[in-house]
Design an enzyme around this catalytic site. Sequence first.
Site, PDB file in Angstrom:
ATOM      1  N   GLU A 102     -20.948   1.262 -15.596  1.00 17.50           N
ATOM      2  CA  GLU A 102     -20.715   0.846 -17.051  1.00 17.50           C
ATOM      3  C   GLU A 102     -19.616   1.923 -17.701  1.00 17.50           C
ATOM      4  OE1 GLU A 102     -21.281  -2.033 -18.465  1.00 17.50           O
ATOM      5  OE2 GLU A 102     -23.373  -1.671 -17.746  1.00 17.50           O
ATOM      6  N   HIS A 103     -18.666   1.407 -18.146  1.00 11.51           N
ATOM      7  CA  HIS A 103     -17.384   2.027 -18.656  1.00 11.51           C
ATOM      8  C   HIS A 103     -16.557   2.520 -17.596  1.00 11.51           C
ATOM      9  CE1 HIS A 103     -18.038   1.886 -22.846  1.00 11.51           C
ATOM     10  NE2 HIS A 103     -19.347   1.814 -22.718  1.00 11.51           N
ATOM     11  N   THR A 104     -16.783   2.035 -16.251  1.00 10.59           N
ATOM     12  CA  THR A 104     -15.786   2.748 -15.200  1.00 10.59           C
ATOM     13  C   THR A 104     -14.804   1.575 -15.005  1.00 10.59           C
ATOM     14  OG1 THR A 104     -17.345   1.318 -13.872  1.00 10.59           O
ATOM     15  CG2 THR A 104     -17.662   3.715 -13.939  1.00 10.59           C
ATOM     16  N   ASP A 105     -14.630   0.325 -15.745  1.00  9.47           N
ATOM     17  CA  ASP A 105     -13.659  -0.491 -15.237  1.00  9.47           C
ATOM     18  C   ASP A 105     -12.323  -0.152 -15.722  1.00  9.47           C
ATOM     19  OD1 ASP A 105     -14.631  -0.968 -17.790  1.00  9.47           O
ATOM     20  OD2 ASP A 105     -14.482  -3.240 -17.536  1.00  9.47           O
TER      21      ASP A 105
ATOM     22  N   SER B 122     -18.410 -28.106 -29.609  1.00  4.77           N
ATOM     23  CA  SER B 122     -19.582 -27.304 -28.869  1.00  4.77           C
ATOM     24  C   SER B 122     -20.791 -27.848 -29.589  1.00  4.77           C
ATOM     25  CB  SER B 122     -19.156 -25.889 -29.139  1.00  4.77           C
ATOM     26  OG  SER B 122     -20.309 -25.171 -28.927  1.00  4.77           O
TER      27      SER B 122
ATOM     28  N   GLU C  67      -8.094 -13.500 -23.342  1.00  2.36           N
ATOM     29  CA  GLU C  67      -9.232 -12.757 -24.203  1.00  2.36           C
ATOM     30  C   GLU C  67      -8.523 -11.512 -24.747  1.00  2.36           C
ATOM     31  OE1 GLU C  67     -12.993 -12.761 -23.110  1.00  2.36           O
ATOM     32  OE2 GLU C  67     -13.577 -11.254 -24.488  1.00  2.36           O
TER      33      GLU C  67
ATOM     34  N   ASP D 259     -15.655  -9.086 -16.367  1.00  2.00           N
ATOM     35  CA  ASP D 259     -16.472 -10.240 -16.845  1.00  2.00           C
ATOM     36  C   ASP D 259     -15.928 -11.448 -16.158  1.00  2.00           C
ATOM     37  OD1 ASP D 259     -17.457  -8.310 -18.248  1.00  2.00           O
ATOM     38  OD2 ASP D 259     -16.804  -9.120 -20.167  1.00  2.00           O
TER      39      ASP D 259
HETATM   40  P1  ADP Z   1     -20.327 -12.204 -25.145  1.00  2.08           P
HETATM   41  O1  ADP Z   1     -19.317 -12.490 -24.231  1.00  2.08           O
HETATM   42  O2  ADP Z   1     -21.004 -10.843 -24.841  1.00  2.08           O
HETATM   43  O3  ADP Z   1     -21.448 -13.283 -25.230  1.00  2.08           O
HETATM   44  P2  ADP Z   1     -18.433 -12.190 -27.269  1.00  2.08           P
HETATM   45  O4  ADP Z   1     -18.356 -11.907 -28.544  1.00  2.08           O
HETATM   46  O5  ADP Z   1     -17.474 -11.637 -26.348  1.00  2.08           O
HETATM   47  O6  ADP Z   1     -19.886 -12.087 -26.616  1.00  2.08           O
HETATM   48  O7  ADP Z   1     -18.161 -13.918 -27.330  1.00  2.08           O
HETATM   49  C1  ADP Z   1     -19.188 -14.836 -27.888  1.00  2.08           C
HETATM   50  C2  ADP Z   1     -18.255 -15.959 -28.539  1.00  2.08           C
HETATM   51  O8  ADP Z   1     -17.780 -16.616 -27.358  1.00  2.08           O
HETATM   52  C3  ADP Z   1     -19.205 -16.786 -29.293  1.00  2.08           C
HETATM   53  O9  ADP Z   1     -19.203 -16.247 -30.651  1.00  2.08           O
HETATM   54  C4  ADP Z   1     -18.099 -18.027 -29.401  1.00  2.08           C
HETATM   55  O10 ADP Z   1     -17.174 -18.005 -30.330  1.00  2.08           O
HETATM   56  C5  ADP Z   1     -17.633 -18.080 -28.035  1.00  2.08           C
HETATM   57  N1  ADP Z   1     -18.564 -18.928 -26.981  1.00  2.08           N
HETATM   58  C6  ADP Z   1     -19.163 -18.740 -25.986  1.00  2.08           C
HETATM   59  N2  ADP Z   1     -20.057 -19.677 -25.409  1.00  2.08           N
HETATM   60  C7  ADP Z   1     -19.731 -20.747 -26.403  1.00  2.08           C
HETATM   61  C8  ADP Z   1     -20.212 -22.028 -26.299  1.00  2.08           C
HETATM   62  N3  ADP Z   1     -20.937 -22.690 -25.504  1.00  2.08           N
HETATM   63  N4  ADP Z   1     -19.476 -22.844 -27.349  1.00  2.08           N
HETATM   64  C9  ADP Z   1     -18.613 -22.118 -28.313  1.00  2.08           C
HETATM   65  N5  ADP Z   1     -18.279 -21.176 -28.069  1.00  2.08           N
HETATM   66  C10 ADP Z   1     -18.875 -20.199 -27.210  1.00  2.08           C
HETATM   67 MG    MG Z   2     -17.510 -11.098 -24.254  1.00  2.82          MG
END
Ligand code: ADP
Ligand code: MG
Length: 393
Positions: free
Chosen positions: A35-38, A69, A161, A173
Amino acid sequence: MDTLELINGFRKFFGEGGQPCHLYFAPGRVNLIGEHTDYNGGYVLPVSIHLGTYLAVRISGRDEFALRSLQFKDGGALTRPGIRNKTISGWMTYPAGILNEFFDCGVDIPGIEMLFGGNIPLGSGLSSSASIEMVTAFALNELLGLKWPATKLIMLAQHAENHYVGMNCGIMDQFAVAMGSPERAIFLNCSTLEYESVPADMGDAVLIVTDSRKSRSLTQSAYNARRSECENALMHLRKGKPADNLSGYTTVEFERLKHLIPNETLLRRARHVITENDRVFRCVEALRNGSQNRFGELMYESHVSLRDDYEVSCDELDILVEESMDCPGVFGSRMTGAGFGGCTVTLVMRDQAPAFMTKLRNHYFRRAGLEPGFYPVDSSRRLEKLAVVPSCR
Ligand code: ADP
Ligand code: MG
């Protein structure tokens, strides 16, 4: 969440008929250790999980990109100039960011309809963001017959991203989501992107992700602070031995050179990164030997290092880890993800898992006043095309 729900949803949003509808799946991921190594050029050890993001996509013949979605009410048709000029907000920035990368590469994408649906808890550290990005990139690559290699799709998704969504994440990720396979973990060198698929058979144990439900705060500012502290510590260590990043030092070298770091905080930051890298190696060894006990010990050690040396834990995560120690059948537990909230990951005997969740829920609620979320995860899925549905009937 399954493909039937997705197809029904697709019909509801976009209607039947027309071109065939193509179905894809991308898993989420959990990092076992590292963790936190990447961003310090080190090692990570993620597994892809059975929870993930489904995508149904159809070529529409209209000059627009319709995004929907099952998880969100908002959605709609985007135009190419709209995507290019980033006039998008909310969840659609994730798939739009991927479309934008394909435009950047000179790909002429025909009008499409896309419906996303998933069962990863959003924003909890299981990387639903990389999952939605990778399923989009994988689908476009396949649908348009581009035949780009997975590494290109991974880099492109990370770039989206970082620069389109505006989240300064590392490569882990997207890499885990794209390369993960059942019962295997990805032993990834984040500076060279060399990786090895190693056995991740948990035997009679199971991994449980526990969501602290503590909303993450300070994550971005602390993340930036840690990055610069690591660079600072590196500057001092370099006087003893040149290296590109903190992962260029072994634990033995660190012990020899640590006197060069004049500041106690910087010393602790560097110690976390360097010992955590070492723990990734030892964890791979434990997995190869099928030693759940050793793996568990390393998880606890990792948590202590993240809590005391790197200081990215919080009371809620510490309580979850501490309480898990008193639960029968638990081998180890640690915070996972950026920290300051989010989740822990715990290795526990399968037959003791229900009792573990009950006990932890009660104790955590009493001490933290929050109801935790539990997600038993297994590494049974991979990024793949699921089916083609003719005329979406
Ligand atoms: P994590 O990656 O830890 O789940 P993030 O904040 O990086 O959290 O990403 C989450 C965001 O990704 C959601 O709030 C949404 O905007 C988007 N997302 C992920 N899965 C979906 C989905 N199935 N439909 C729509 N948006 C999604
Ligand atoms: Mg994320």
